[in-house]
Design a protein around this motif. Sequence first.
Motif, PDB file in Angstrom:
ATOM      1  N   ASN A  61       0.820  -1.225   0.000  1.00  0.00           N
ATOM      2  CA  ASN A  61       0.000   0.000   0.000  1.00  0.00           C
ATOM      3  C   ASN A  61       0.849   1.269   0.000  1.00  0.00           C
ATOM      4  N   ASN A  62       1.606   1.446  -1.069  1.00  0.00           N
ATOM      5  CA  ASN A  62       2.439   2.633  -1.240  1.00  0.00           C
ATOM      6  C   ASN A  62       3.470   2.791  -0.121  1.00  0.00           C
ATOM      7  N   GLY A  63       3.812   1.699   0.503  1.00  0.00           N
ATOM      8  CA  GLY A  63       4.824   1.713   1.551  1.00  0.00           C
ATOM      9  C   GLY A  63       5.492   0.352   1.615  1.00  0.00           C
ATOM     10  N   TYR A  64       6.079   0.055   2.761  1.00  0.00           N
ATOM     11  CA  TYR A  64       6.791  -1.212   2.919  1.00  0.00           C
ATOM     12  C   TYR A  64       6.523  -1.751   4.321  1.00  0.00           C
ATOM     13  N   ARG A  65       6.270  -3.072   4.390  1.00  0.00           N
ATOM     14  CA  ARG A  65       5.913  -3.723   5.644  1.00  0.00           C
ATOM     15  C   ARG A  65       7.014  -4.689   6.052  1.00  0.00           C
ATOM     16  N   VAL A  66       7.320  -4.671   7.353  1.00  0.00           N
ATOM     17  CA  VAL A  66       8.337  -5.567   7.889  1.00  0.00           C
ATOM     18  C   VAL A  66       7.785  -6.990   7.926  1.00  0.00           C
ATOM     19  N   VAL A  67       8.574  -7.944   7.435  1.00  0.00           N
ATOM     20  CA  VAL A  67       8.176  -9.352   7.427  1.00  0.00           C
ATOM     21  C   VAL A  67       9.319 -10.188   7.991  1.00  0.00           C
ATOM     22  N   ASP A  68       9.018 -11.459   8.231  1.00  0.00           N
ATOM     23  CA  ASP A  68      10.047 -12.381   8.696  1.00  0.00           C
ATOM     24  C   ASP A  68      11.003 -12.709   7.560  1.00  0.00           C
ATOM     25  N   GLU A  69      12.176 -13.092   7.923  1.00  0.00           N
ATOM     26  CA  GLU A  69      13.152 -13.508   6.921  1.00  0.00           C
ATOM     27  C   GLU A  69      12.653 -14.756   6.202  1.00  0.00           C
ATOM     28  N   PRO A  70      12.615 -14.729   4.852  1.00  0.00           N
ATOM     29  CA  PRO A  70      12.141 -15.926   4.124  1.00  0.00           C
ATOM     30  C   PRO A  70      13.058 -17.109   4.376  1.00  0.00           C
ATOM     31  N   LYS A  71      12.461 -18.265   4.616  1.00  0.00           N
ATOM     32  CA  LYS A  71      13.222 -19.473   4.909  1.00  0.00           C
ATOM     33  C   LYS A  71      13.649 -20.142   3.613  1.00  0.00           C
ATOM     34  N   ILE A  72      14.925 -20.419   3.530  1.00  0.00           N
ATOM     35  CA  ILE A  72      15.477 -21.099   2.357  1.00  0.00           C
ATOM     36  C   ILE A  72      16.230 -22.329   2.845  1.00  0.00           C
ATOM     37  N   VAL A  73      15.761 -23.476   2.442  1.00  0.00           N
ATOM     38  CA  VAL A  73      16.380 -24.731   2.868  1.00  0.00           C
ATOM     39  C   VAL A  73      17.362 -25.176   1.806  1.00  0.00           C
ATOM     40  N   VAL A  74      18.593 -25.355   2.191  1.00  0.00           N
ATOM     41  CA  VAL A  74      19.633 -25.830   1.277  1.00  0.00           C
ATOM     42  C   VAL A  74      20.118 -27.179   1.761  1.00  0.00           C
ATOM     43  N   ASN A  75      20.021 -28.182   0.912  1.00  0.00           N
ATOM     44  CA  ASN A  75      20.450 -29.521   1.285  1.00  0.00           C
ATOM     45  C   ASN A  75      21.962 -29.596   1.396  1.00  0.00           C
ATOM     46  N   GLN A  76      22.442 -30.302   2.374  1.00  0.00           N
ATOM     47  CA  GLN A  76      23.869 -30.505   2.562  1.00  0.00           C
ATOM     48  C   GLN A  76      24.319 -31.755   1.819  1.00  0.00           C
ATOM     49  N   ALA A  77      25.548 -31.688   1.296  1.00  0.00           N
ATOM     50  CA  ALA A  77      26.084 -32.832   0.558  1.00  0.00           C
ATOM     51  C   ALA A  77      26.519 -33.926   1.518  1.00  0.00           C
ATOM     52  N   ILE A  78      26.449 -35.157   1.064  1.00  0.00           N
ATOM     53  CA  ILE A  78      26.896 -36.310   1.843  1.00  0.00           C
ATOM     54  C   ILE A  78      27.944 -37.054   1.048  1.00  0.00           C
ATOM     55  N   LYS A  79      28.728 -37.821   1.722  1.00  0.00           N
ATOM     56  CA  LYS A  79      29.791 -38.555   1.077  1.00  0.00           C
ATOM     57  C   LYS A  79      29.266 -39.915   0.643  1.00  0.00           C
ATOM     58  N   VAL A  80      29.412 -40.202  -0.638  1.00  0.00           N
ATOM     59  CA  VAL A  80      28.972 -41.474  -1.198  1.00  0.00           C
ATOM     60  C   VAL A  80      30.171 -42.126  -1.848  1.00  0.00           C
ATOM     61  N   GLY A  81      30.368 -43.400  -1.583  1.00  0.00           N
ATOM     62  CA  GLY A  81      31.582 -44.053  -2.049  1.00  0.00           C
ATOM     63  C   GLY A  81      31.606 -44.379  -3.518  1.00  0.00           C
ATOM     64  N   SER A  82      30.455 -44.597  -4.170  1.00  0.00           N
ATOM     65  CA  SER A  82      30.454 -45.035  -5.556  1.00  0.00           C
ATOM     66  C   SER A  82      29.222 -44.499  -6.272  1.00  0.00           C
ATOM     67  N   ALA A  83      29.367 -44.354  -7.594  1.00  0.00           N
ATOM     68  CA  ALA A  83      28.225 -43.897  -8.392  1.00  0.00           C
ATOM     69  C   ALA A  83      27.121 -44.939  -8.459  1.00  0.00           C
ATOM     70  N   LYS A  84      27.413 -46.157  -8.050  1.00  0.00           N
ATOM     71  CA  LYS A  84      26.391 -47.199  -8.075  1.00  0.00           C
ATOM     72  C   LYS A  84      25.281 -46.908  -7.075  1.00  0.00           C
ATOM     73  N   ASN A  85      25.549 -46.034  -6.120  1.00  0.00           N
ATOM     74  CA  ASN A  85      24.520 -45.684  -5.141  1.00  0.00           C
ATOM     75  C   ASN A  85      23.425 -44.816  -5.748  1.00  0.00           C
ATOM     76  N   TYR A  86      23.652 -44.312  -6.974  1.00  0.00           N
ATOM     77  CA  TYR A  86      22.686 -43.442  -7.632  1.00  0.00           C
ATOM     78  C   TYR A  86      22.111 -44.143  -8.854  1.00  0.00           C
ATOM     79  N   GLU A  87      20.840 -43.903  -9.095  1.00  0.00           N
ATOM     80  CA  GLU A  87      20.148 -44.500 -10.235  1.00  0.00           C
ATOM     81  C   GLU A  87      19.678 -43.381 -11.169  1.00  0.00           C
ATOM     82  N   LEU A  88      19.957 -43.538 -12.446  1.00  0.00           N
ATOM     83  CA  LEU A  88      19.580 -42.518 -13.416  1.00  0.00           C
ATOM     84  C   LEU A  88      18.070 -42.338 -13.451  1.00  0.00           C
ATOM     85  N   GLY A  89      17.648 -41.098 -13.537  1.00  0.00           N
ATOM     86  CA  GLY A  89      16.220 -40.790 -13.579  1.00  0.00           C
ATOM     87  C   GLY A  89      15.606 -40.569 -12.218  1.00  0.00           C
ATOM     88  N   GLN A  90      16.366 -40.816 -11.159  1.00  0.00           N
ATOM     89  CA  GLN A  90      15.851 -40.611  -9.814  1.00  0.00           C
ATOM     90  C   GLN A  90      16.269 -39.249  -9.279  1.00  0.00           C
TER      91      GLN A  90
END
Length: 255
Positions: free
Chosen positions: A182-211
């Motif tokens: 309304n022709n001004g600016y309103r204080v809001v909460d900080e938008p939440k952004i979830v960032v996934n953390q990487a994990i250590k995987v020993g081999s590419a066999k742990n991943y399946e194409l298309g998943q």
Amino acid sequence: MKLTQLLPALLAISAVSGAAYAAPNERENAKSFNNERAKRIEYKRDERRDDKKQRIEYKKNDHKERKQAKREHRKEQKRKVAHYKQQQRTRNYFKHNRHKVVTYRPGHYFNHLPRNSASIRFNGITFTLSDGIYYRKAKRGYHVVKPPRGLRIRSLPRHYSHFKRHNTTYYTYQNVYYVADNNGYRVVDEPKIVVNQAIKVGSAKNYELGQTYDTLPISAEAVTINEQQYFKYQDIYFLPQINGDEIKYLAINLG
């Protein structure tokens, strides 16, 4: 009749005959002269007409050239003005980005309020605002505070930054977030952004194409192919995909 009497008669007849023969020639000469005179008059008239056309055409062309020159001059002036404005915007941009913003955490104490501060009352509480920083009266001096959600201001502070999240533009300064309202600016909460953390995987066999996976292997490297961001791990490429507030990764093989 004597010869002396006949000679004057012959001379008179010859004079009459010569005059008779000379009359047609004079008429022809006069007619020819008139024709030549008419031709000269017509030629001069055509010559004047051509000269007049040439002068008119020259004036038209000269007028067009002057008009075109004025048009080009105006365009050049507009280009110069636009270039000057662009330089001014660039200078202001770098000046804005060279500004060192000092972030004050809530609770920081000041003996005196800065100049040009303004009072804002919200839900029965009085705040003092100065250059994007909010203060409240303490026992001695003033403390920096974080404004409550819903507080409205007329204009944003200087040197604010903005970003877009889920079709909503957020404005932030001093860890305070605003949205237009309304022709001004309103204080809001900080938008939440979830960032996934990487994990250590020993081999590419742990991943399946298309998943789709929530995490990446730590050793995955960021690569750009055809202006598209991927993460490569051995022979598998992971394509980032946004799902709500989370980032997921689709395992594919680019061959």
